[in-house]
Design a protein around this motif. Structure first.
Motif, PDB file in Angstrom:
ATOM      1  N   LYS A 172       4.677 -15.941  33.817  1.00  0.00           N
ATOM      2  CA  LYS A 172       4.950 -17.188  33.277  1.00  0.00           C
ATOM      3  C   LYS A 172       5.050 -17.131  31.845  1.00  0.00           C
ATOM      4  O   LYS A 172       4.053 -16.551  31.363  1.00  0.00           O
ATOM      5  N   SER A 226       6.307 -19.801  29.740  1.00  0.00           N
ATOM      6  CA  SER A 226       6.365 -21.316  29.597  1.00  0.00           C
ATOM      7  C   SER A 226       6.431 -22.020  30.912  1.00  0.00           C
ATOM      8  O   SER A 226       6.908 -21.501  31.923  1.00  0.00           O
ATOM      9  N   ASP A 227       6.415 -23.252  30.691  1.00  0.00           N
ATOM     10  CA  ASP A 227       6.469 -24.041  32.062  1.00  0.00           C
ATOM     11  C   ASP A 227       8.205 -23.988  32.221  1.00  0.00           C
ATOM     12  O   ASP A 227       8.445 -24.472  33.479  1.00  0.00           O
ATOM     13  N   SER A 237       6.032 -14.602  22.949  1.00  0.00           N
ATOM     14  CA  SER A 237       5.422 -15.944  22.675  1.00  0.00           C
ATOM     15  C   SER A 237       4.306 -16.062  23.739  1.00  0.00           C
ATOM     16  O   SER A 237       3.578 -17.211  23.661  1.00  0.00           O
ATOM     17  N   ILE A 238       4.060 -15.158  24.506  1.00  0.00           N
ATOM     18  CA  ILE A 238       2.810 -15.426  25.371  1.00  0.00           C
ATOM     19  C   ILE A 238       1.641 -14.970  24.773  1.00  0.00           C
ATOM     20  O   ILE A 238       1.338 -13.969  24.205  1.00  0.00           O
TER      21      ILE A 238
END
Length: 191
Positions: free
Chosen positions: A74, A76-77, A129-130
């Motif tokens: 994952k 992001s959402d 971005s994680i």
């Protein structure tokens, strides 16, 4: 006047439903778009296994562990991807019933002709971005070339390796990955 149909946007729930029933194929989800992950070549498969074997041996008594391409990550959402390999240190965190990893420290993508630029640009942006991510490797299957992106205090550092005598220092995993091992038994003429 030419009219274009608006792009189809899928919900996360629709993506999960498709991903659950399509066991033969892998799909990634980026902001409402469902994309089928390209299939691999023989070189792609061998390189992936070479990396897994080399790092797996070094990590067998460590606190970090590898995950293969069956593990969804994952971002992001509204963003879910399937790296060729990923690693997690410490306890893995999952969003659901252990099918989606939330805290990888490393992602590896072996490029295919279809994914060459996507792996180097879009996926770099996604993985970086994680919050837990520390390393991102982009491995070329058609020539000796590996991009190592490492998170530093000043941002992301990009290093390119193209000599079989080179080795990647993977500090976050406390491992060393020689290019000679990545490209063991690879026949570039066959790709």
């Amino acid at each position: 006047m030419v009219l274009k149909a608006p792009p189809v946007s899928f919900s996360v729930e629709q993506y999960f439903a498709l991903d659950e029933v399509e066991h033969d194929r892998r799909f990634e989800y980026i902001d409402g778009e469902i994309r089928e992950a390209p299939g691999g070549t023989d070189n792609h498969s061998v390189i992936k296994l070479n990396i897994a074997i080399e790092l797996g041996l070094q990590l067998r008594d460590a606190r970090c562990r590898l995950r293969n391409s069956d593990m969804r990550v994952k971002v992001s959402d509204t963003r879910y991807v399937y790296p060729d390999l990923s690693a997690v240190c410490g306890s893995p965190l999952h969003e659901d019933n252990q099918t989606t990893l939330l805290n990888p420290v490393m992602a590896v993508e072996v490029t295919s002709p279809e994914s060459y630029w996507r792996d180097r640009a879009e996926k770099l942006s996604l993985y970086s971005s994680i919050p837990s991510m520390r390393l991102y490797l982009v491995v070329d299957q058609s020539q000796v070339e590996v991009e190592l992106h490492s998170k530093t205090a000043d941002g992301w550092l990009r290093q390119v390796y193209s000599d079989l005598d080179d080795a990647l220092e993977l500090g976050a995993l406390e491992c060393r990955l020689p290019l000679a091992e990545i490209y063991r038994d690879i026949d570039f003429d066959a790709s």
